[in-house]
Structure formats: C-alpha cells, structure tokens
Design a protein around this motif. Structure first.
Motif, mmCIF file in Angstrom:
data_model
loop_
_atom_site.group_PDB
_atom_site.id
_atom_site.type_symbol
_atom_site.label_atom_id
_atom_site.label_comp_id
_atom_site.label_asym_id
_atom_site.label_seq_id
_atom_site.Cartn_x
_atom_site.Cartn_y
_atom_site.Cartn_z
ATOM 1 N N ILE A 4 -7.372 81.848 14.149
ATOM 2 C CA ILE A 4 -6.142 81.215 13.671
ATOM 3 C C ILE A 4 -5.500 82.063 12.584
ATOM 4 N N ILE A 5 -6.281 82.719 11.774
ATOM 5 C CA ILE A 5 -5.715 83.620 10.759
ATOM 6 C C ILE A 5 -4.989 84.779 11.442
ATOM 7 N N ASP A 6 -5.622 85.369 12.449
ATOM 8 C CA ASP A 6 -5.000 86.491 13.161
ATOM 9 C C ASP A 6 -3.696 86.066 13.844
ATOM 10 N N ARG A 7 -3.694 84.892 14.453
ATOM 11 C CA ARG A 7 -2.476 84.416 15.120
ATOM 12 C C ARG A 7 -1.379 84.094 14.108
ATOM 13 N N THR A 8 -1.796 83.593 12.963
ATOM 14 C CA THR A 8 -0.821 83.296 11.908
ATOM 15 C C THR A 8 -0.198 84.579 11.379
ATOM 16 N N ILE A 9 -1.009 85.597 11.184
ATOM 17 C CA ILE A 9 -0.496 86.894 10.739
ATOM 18 C C ILE A 9 0.545 87.420 11.726
ATOM 19 N N ALA A 10 0.224 87.367 13.002
ATOM 20 C CA ALA A 10 1.150 87.863 14.021
ATOM 21 C C ALA A 10 2.464 87.074 13.997
ATOM 22 N N PHE A 11 2.372 85.762 13.843
ATOM 23 C CA PHE A 11 3.559 84.902 13.785
ATOM 24 C C PHE A 11 4.428 85.246 12.584
ATOM 25 N N VAL A 12 3.792 85.418 11.437
ATOM 26 C CA VAL A 12 4.539 85.714 10.207
ATOM 27 C C VAL A 12 5.173 87.098 10.279
ATOM 28 N N PRO A 72 8.219 74.024 5.093
ATOM 29 C CA PRO A 72 7.116 73.165 5.548
ATOM 30 C C PRO A 72 7.240 72.777 7.021
ATOM 31 N N ARG A 73 8.475 72.563 7.488
ATOM 32 C CA ARG A 73 8.654 72.154 8.889
ATOM 33 C C ARG A 73 8.254 73.271 9.851
ATOM 34 N N VAL A 74 8.722 74.489 9.598
ATOM 35 C CA VAL A 74 8.381 75.616 10.479
ATOM 36 C C VAL A 74 6.881 75.875 10.453
ATOM 37 N N ALA A 75 6.294 75.834 9.270
ATOM 38 C CA ALA A 75 4.844 76.040 9.149
ATOM 39 C C ALA A 75 4.084 74.960 9.914
ATOM 40 N N GLY A 76 4.521 73.715 9.757
ATOM 41 C CA GLY A 76 3.853 72.612 10.432
ATOM 42 C C GLY A 76 3.959 72.694 11.944
ATOM 43 N N GLU A 77 5.133 73.081 12.434
ATOM 44 C CA GLU A 77 5.326 73.207 13.884
ATOM 45 C C GLU A 77 4.407 74.287 14.450
ATOM 46 N N PHE A 78 4.309 75.412 13.730
ATOM 47 C CA PHE A 78 3.446 76.492 14.207
ATOM 48 C C PHE A 78 1.982 76.054 14.222
ATOM 49 N N THR A 80 0.664 73.086 14.255
ATOM 50 C CA THR A 80 0.426 72.028 15.237
ATOM 51 C C THR A 80 0.331 72.606 16.642
ATOM 52 N N GLN A 81 1.214 73.538 16.960
ATOM 53 C CA GLN A 81 1.165 74.234 18.264
ATOM 54 C C GLN A 81 -0.170 74.934 18.461
ATOM 55 N N GLU A 82 -0.722 75.433 17.345
ATOM 56 C CA GLU A 82 -1.987 76.169 17.408
ATOM 57 C C GLU A 82 -3.203 75.244 17.422
ATOM 58 N N GLY A 83 -2.970 73.939 17.382
ATOM 59 C CA GLY A 83 -4.070 72.983 17.452
ATOM 60 C C GLY A 83 -4.853 72.816 16.164
ATOM 61 N N VAL A 84 -4.256 73.150 15.043
ATOM 62 C CA VAL A 84 -4.931 73.010 13.748
ATOM 63 C C VAL A 84 -5.047 71.525 13.397
ATOM 64 N N ASP A 85 -6.155 71.156 12.786
ATOM 65 C CA ASP A 85 -6.399 69.770 12.376
ATOM 66 C C ASP A 85 -5.199 69.226 11.604
ATOM 67 N N PRO A 86 -4.693 68.046 11.975
ATOM 68 C CA PRO A 86 -3.505 67.480 11.318
ATOM 69 C C PRO A 86 -3.637 67.317 9.811
#
Length: 215
Positions: A4-12, A72-78, A80-86
């Motif tokens: 999830i860290i790697d995918r977040t880096i790529a997204f950012v 916060p909205r963009v971060a939350g959408e990403f 949530t799409q990645e299946g991170v615990d709510p």
C-alpha cells in the motif's frame, strides 16, 4: 504494508507531476522521510503516519480555490479504492484536515499522536534552508515582493487573514516560519527544529545587511 505504501507513492507521484515545486513530490518525500525519522523515537501508528505523510498535500487548498475539504476527500477516495481499513482512512483524512498551520489558527476539533508526528514532519520542511527556498519559490509563484519595508508584519494572524495575505515573502518568516520551532509537538522535532530556526535567523541578518548596503 509495503504494497500500500508503494501504490500510494505511485499515486502521489502521478498526481503531483506538475505541482508547484514547493509542494511537489520532493516535498512529500522529505516529509515522509522526516516522519520516519521522528518515528524512530516516538510511539505512533506507523501506517497511519506514513500514509498521511504521503497524501497530506495531494490536493492542497492553496491550489484549489481555498477548498479545505478536497485534500481529505481525494486521499479518502484513493485509500478506500485500495481497500484500506475504514478506520485508518478516517484517521488519515482527519489529520490532513487539521495538520496545516492555517488549520491551527482556527478551532481545533481533532487531535492524535499521529497528527503530532506528521504535523512536525511537515513543519520541519517549512524551516531551515529548505524552508527558505520553499518560501521564496511560493512567493515567486504568487508574484509577491521579496521584501517591502513599508508593509508591516501582522502579528497573531487569524485564519482568514493568513489565508488571504499577499504580503512580501520576508513577512512570511515572522508570520509563520519563525513561529514553528515553538509549535513542534514531539521532542524529536523540537531538537531538529532548533538548528534550522537559528539558520533562518542568520539568513535574515544577512538579508537585511545586504538590503541596507552593509559590507
């Protein structure tokens, strides 16, 4: 966690590819590194801290007509799409909404140890040599004067005044940057901030000497 860290880096990196250089991927990377440095000595949820550090400027309100909800909205959408615990998603969003210097000038409605860590990491990147570079980069981006001795510093700004300021960049040192050392939350960040604060004071001494034509 690494996935999830790697995918977040790529997204950012993709999202901020054309960002203003004081709020681009390199700023994010420095804040992420500062976060990991602080976490070597401070107890906090590592995943929440690292995700927040990586996503905290994904949609900075300064570049979105002052909309403080978009980040916060963009971060939350990403996430949530990645299946991170709510519960993690909600925590990350709350930190992003409340961690900025601007947010601290208003009513504070949220606090956590993780907010302390990432807020300190972000504020460390706003002071010292890099903080000076970022201040003038943003000032140039907004076409602000470097310095104007006829425009006074405004002390004890409220949130709206800070959001709407068009003052020269040197004023920003007194209205924000020089205040940050004493606003650090963690003992780790307080130690790091001390030398960076001194460097900014020395820079200002040199700046005024050159401005006045002193050898």
């Amino acid at each position: 966690m690494n996935n999830i860290i790697d995918r977040t880096i790529a997204f950012v990196q993709h999202t901020l590819a054309n960002a203003e250089s004081g709020h681009d991927w390199w700023h994010i990377q420095r804040v992420w590194n500062n976060t990991k440095l602080i976490l070597q000595e401070e107890e906090a949820d590592v995943l929440v801290c690292e995700l927040t550090a990586l996503l905290h400027d994904i949609a900075d309100s300064k570049f979105h007509n002052g909309d403080e909800t978009i980040g916060p909205r963009v971060a939350g959408e990403f996430l949530t799409q990645e299946g991170v615990d709510p519960t993690i998603v909600t925590h990350v969003q709350a930190i992003i909404l409340n961690m900025s210097f601007k947010a601290s000038l208003g009513v504070r409605t949220f606090h956590s140890k993780e907010l302390e860590v990432v807020q300190d990491a972000d504020r460390l990147d706003a002071i010292g040599a890099i903080g000076i570079a970022r201040a003038f980069t943003y000032g140039g981006y907004k076409n602000r004067e470097i310095y104007n001795p006829h425009i006074p510093v405004i002390e004890n700004m409220d949130k709206e005044s800070y959001k709407n300021t068009t003052a020269p960049t040197i004023n920003h040192f007194y209205e924000k940057l020089l205040l940050l050392k004493d606003q650090m939350n963690t003992e780790t960040a307080k130690r790091i901030a001390t030398d960076r604060h001194v460097f900014m004071q020395q820079y200002l001494d040199q700046f005024y000497a050159e401005w006045q034509g002193v050898k």
